[in-house]
Design a protein around this motif. Structure first.
Motif, PDB file in Angstrom:
ATOM      1  N   SER A   1       0.878  -1.169   0.000  1.00  0.00           N
ATOM      2  CA  SER A   1       0.000   0.000   0.000  1.00  0.00           C
ATOM      3  C   SER A   1       0.914   1.218   0.000  1.00  0.00           C
ATOM      4  O   SER A   1       1.961   1.210   0.638  1.00  0.00           O
TER       5      SER A   1
ATOM      6  N   ARG B   1       0.456  -8.388  -2.737  1.00  0.00           N
ATOM      7  CA  ARG B   1       0.088  -9.146  -1.533  1.00  0.00           C
ATOM      8  C   ARG B   1       0.332 -10.628  -1.797  1.00  0.00           C
ATOM      9  O   ARG B   1      -0.257 -11.190  -2.726  1.00  0.00           O
TER      10      ARG B   1
ATOM     11  N   GLU C   1     -16.067  -6.289  -0.054  1.00  0.00           N
ATOM     12  CA  GLU C   1     -15.238  -5.109   0.190  1.00  0.00           C
ATOM     13  C   GLU C   1     -14.549  -4.617  -1.077  1.00  0.00           C
ATOM     14  O   GLU C   1     -13.828  -5.354  -1.728  1.00  0.00           O
TER      15      GLU C   1
ATOM     16  N   GLY D   1     -11.015   0.071   1.588  1.00  0.00           N
ATOM     17  CA  GLY D   1     -10.743   0.107   3.017  1.00  0.00           C
ATOM     18  C   GLY D   1     -10.072   1.426   3.350  1.00  0.00           C
ATOM     19  O   GLY D   1      -9.196   1.879   2.614  1.00  0.00           O
TER      20      GLY D   1
ATOM     21  N   GLY E   1      -7.471   8.486   4.975  1.00  0.00           N
ATOM     22  CA  GLY E   1      -7.441   8.112   3.565  1.00  0.00           C
ATOM     23  C   GLY E   1      -7.965   6.709   3.391  1.00  0.00           C
ATOM     24  O   GLY E   1      -8.474   6.093   4.317  1.00  0.00           O
TER      25      GLY E   1
ATOM     26  N   ARG F   1     -11.544  -4.855  -7.980  1.00  0.00           N
ATOM     27  CA  ARG F   1     -12.774  -5.130  -7.229  1.00  0.00           C
ATOM     28  C   ARG F   1     -13.902  -4.223  -7.700  1.00  0.00           C
ATOM     29  O   ARG F   1     -15.040  -4.664  -7.862  1.00  0.00           O
TER      30      ARG F   1
HETATM   31  O1  4AD Z   1      -8.031  -2.852   3.053  1.00  0.00           O
HETATM   32  P1  4AD Z   1      -6.647  -2.716   2.494  1.00  0.00           P
HETATM   33  O2  4AD Z   1      -5.647  -3.746   2.839  1.00  0.00           O
HETATM   34  O3  4AD Z   1      -6.184  -1.265   2.926  1.00  0.00           O
HETATM   35  C1  4AD Z   1      -4.961  -0.730   2.712  1.00  0.00           C
HETATM   36  O4  4AD Z   1      -4.052  -1.237   2.088  1.00  0.00           O
HETATM   37  C2  4AD Z   1      -4.839   0.675   3.212  1.00  0.00           C
HETATM   38  N1  4AD Z   1      -3.439   0.939   3.551  1.00  0.00           N
HETATM   39  C3  4AD Z   1      -5.351   1.595   2.145  1.00  0.00           C
HETATM   40  C4  4AD Z   1      -5.293   3.036   2.563  1.00  0.00           C
HETATM   41  O5  4AD Z   1      -5.929   3.396   3.529  1.00  0.00           O
HETATM   42  N2  4AD Z   1      -4.560   3.847   1.829  1.00  0.00           N
HETATM   43  O6  4AD Z   1      -6.766  -2.636   0.914  1.00  0.00           O
HETATM   44  C5  4AD Z   1      -7.547  -1.647   0.310  1.00  0.00           C
HETATM   45  C6  4AD Z   1      -8.331  -2.223  -0.847  1.00  0.00           C
HETATM   46  C7  4AD Z   1      -9.325  -3.299  -0.460  1.00  0.00           C
HETATM   47  O7  4AD Z   1     -10.529  -2.732  -0.040  1.00  0.00           O
HETATM   48  C8  4AD Z   1      -9.484  -4.070  -1.734  1.00  0.00           C
HETATM   49  O8  4AD Z   1     -10.382  -3.407  -2.603  1.00  0.00           O
HETATM   50  C9  4AD Z   1      -8.117  -3.989  -2.337  1.00  0.00           C
HETATM   51  O9  4AD Z   1      -7.451  -2.887  -1.757  1.00  0.00           O
HETATM   52  N3  4AD Z   1      -7.346  -5.212  -2.080  1.00  0.00           N
HETATM   53  C10 4AD Z   1      -7.143  -6.170  -2.993  1.00  0.00           C
HETATM   54  N4  4AD Z   1      -7.559  -6.298  -4.262  1.00  0.00           N
HETATM   55  C11 4AD Z   1      -7.182  -7.404  -4.934  1.00  0.00           C
HETATM   56  N5  4AD Z   1      -6.385  -8.362  -4.416  1.00  0.00           N
HETATM   57  C12 4AD Z   1      -5.938  -8.280  -3.142  1.00  0.00           C
HETATM   58  N6  4AD Z   1      -5.152  -9.215  -2.655  1.00  0.00           N
HETATM   59  C13 4AD Z   1      -6.324  -7.134  -2.368  1.00  0.00           C
HETATM   60  N7  4AD Z   1      -6.062  -6.723  -1.111  1.00  0.00           N
HETATM   61  C14 4AD Z   1      -6.694  -5.559  -0.964  1.00  0.00           C
END
Ligand code: 4AD
Length: 455
Positions: free
Chosen positions: A205, A228, A378, A381, A422, A429
């Motif tokens: 991220s 990831r 989701e 996030g 943020g 997605r």
């Molecule tokens: O909820 P996540 O893990 O949040 C963050 O990474 C925060 N640091 C973001 C921030 O606040 N700047 O990931 C955010 C979004 C998720 O809601 C999902 O839509 C997507 O990233 N996401 C993925 N999409 C596809 N494959 C994966 N393995 C994903 N992991 C998260």
């Protein structure tokens, strides 16, 4: 044998052909044009040939008659061969249908690259109902299919819409690094790499970097790949995905939530209004209902009540209790049943990331939000960030992270801190939701997930 003798010659007395892309056929009705592309469909019958040509910007049906339909070259044409075609674009007579309501009456054509026939024929390589993993091996060819290419076009429109929204809201675009030495979303999904002898990771991220931009550039966003190392095969997890993230300074939690509602409502509106994206969404997802503001807001604790009342168990098969993670299956059931976008808020500290600001009225929970969409779950996030220096340091220690590698992140809290927050949106997605795809894999050009890093 007779066919061999017929060769294709251009009639030099015809008006000069105007070179166009197929996206512009409507502007060129009645004009003699030259178009180039791939043979998408092909049908030959007595004295008549039909080629549906594709060039990425559109399709056109081309009609071959007379010698052009009879000659050997025409009879040797194959799907996906490239051709240069000249002829006049005409409106179709009533009762006939073809892309754009037009057809091109061919007076001359040339083969640019003949595609294989027989065993190697395109239709043998990319069979519609083939095993998904075989299709993924042939992704470079499968991308030419109508649905996949339509999703990729919507993707392009979506990214334009996002940039337009952010520009209107006064956010600046930045490009943070992909090679990093800090984790954001937990060690279990980190891709480690050797960086000139030091340990480094592929970014999970860009959030921490965006936070450092606030004092320099004001509100910012980025469109950047995140990585990831997800171990499980699910329909919504990729190992690499395009992460749209933004960070907003001097806001409160409620501002973050309304910003998210606006963001999602506007980008959907912009995509639907787009001449390319709009019709494609109608084609891919005819029942799509644009979300309406305000979104339903639901606290984590009330989601647990809802799940328990509806007999949906937690991962251990038991009733949900405070502190349980709401895993994918339960989250999906709830979202699909409720059937409208949900802002799920105020998650417990222990199931969320180290950087999240605790709620002033209840320090067991955080100012956090997941945006849940029917059929996908989701898609976003976000949270407010801990902006007090000592509290942040304590949180980093609590998570057992190496404080030294976060020196630059904690330093900011010393040099003029401010309340800020943020979020991150998973591009694939949102697309799965907009385009009604079963999996995010259909929304990525070359999807990466456990066991797949090619082509
Ligand atoms: O909820 P996540 O893990 O949040 C963050 O990474 C925060 N640091 C973001 C921030 O606040 N700047 O990931 C955010 C979004 C998720 O809601 C999902 O839509 C997507 O990233 N996401 C993925 N999409 C596809 N494959 C994966 N393995 C994903 N992991 C998260």
């Amino acid at each position: 044998a007779e066919m061999d003798l017929i060769s294709i010659k251009e009639d030099e007395s015809l008006p000069e052909a105007k070179k166009i892309k197929l996206g512009k056929i409507q502007d060129n009705i009645g004009t003699r044009v030259v178009v180039q592309g791939w043979i998408h469909r092909l049908r030959l019958q007595k004295g008549l040939g039909f080629i549906t040509l594709r060039d990425g910007t559109g399709f056109i049906q081309c009609i071959l008659t007379g010698d052009l339909a009879k000659c050997k070259t025409t009879h040797e044409l194959t799907l996906e061969s490239t051709v240069t075609i000249k002829g006049v674009i005409n409106k179709l007579p009533e009762g006939k249908s073809a892309p754009g309501g037009v057809e091109l009456k061919v007076d001359y054509y040339e083969v640019v690259g003949l595609a294989p026939s027989g065993e190697e024929a395109f239709s043998n390589k990319v069979q519609e109902n083939a095993d998904p993993s075989l299709l993924l091996d042939q992704r470079h060819l499968a991308l030419r299919g109508e649905s996949l290419s339509a999703v990729m076009k919507v993707r392009s429109t979506l990214l334009q819409a996002i940039r337009r929204f952010f520009a209107e809201e006064g956010l600046l675009e930045v490009t943070p690094p992909c090679m990093v030495q800090t984790q954001v979303e937990g060690g279990s999904t980190l891709f480690k790499m050797d960086y000139y002898g030091e340990e480094a990771y592929l970014t999970q991220s860009s959030q921490l970097y965006l936070e450092t931009c606030l004092p320099a550039l004001g509100d910012v966003f980025c469109v950047q790949e995140s990585f990831r190392a997800e171990k499980s095969h699910t329909r919504r997890h990729l190992s690499e995905y395009t992460h749209i993230e933004s960070e907003l300074g001097f806001i409160e939690f409620d501002d973050l939530l309304t910003h998210l509602e606006r963001l999602i409502t506007y980008i959907v509106k912009y995509v639907l209004e787009d001449p390319v994206g709009g019709p494609l969404i109608k084609q891919l997802n005819p029942n799509f209902v644009p979300p309406q503001m305000p979104f339903k807001r639901m606290e984590y604790i009330h989601a647990l009540d809802w799940l328990n009342e509806h007999g949906i168990p937690n991962e251990d098969g038991e009733k949900f209790k405070f502190g349980d993670d709401i895993a994918e299956a339960a989250e999906r059931k709830m979202t699909d049943t409720i059937g409208v976008p949900i802002l799920l808020i105020r998650f417990p500290v222990e199931i969320k990331s180290f950087y999240m600001q605790k709620c002033a009225d209840d320090p067991r929970v955080t100012e956090s939000v997941d945006v849940l969409m029917p059929n996908v779950g989701e898609i976003t996030g976000g949270s407010m960030r801990t902006y007090d220096h000592d509290e942040l340091v304590a949180a980093i220690k609590r998570e057992g992270l190496d404080l030294d590698s976060y020196y630059w992140f904690t330093d900011q809290r010393k040099y003029g801190t401010c309340p800020h927050g943020g979020y991150g949106l998973g591009t694939e997605r949102i697309l799965a939701w907009l385009c009604d795809r079963f999996t995010v894999r259909d929304c990525s050009l070359y999807p990466r997930f456990t066991g797949r890093c090619k082509p």
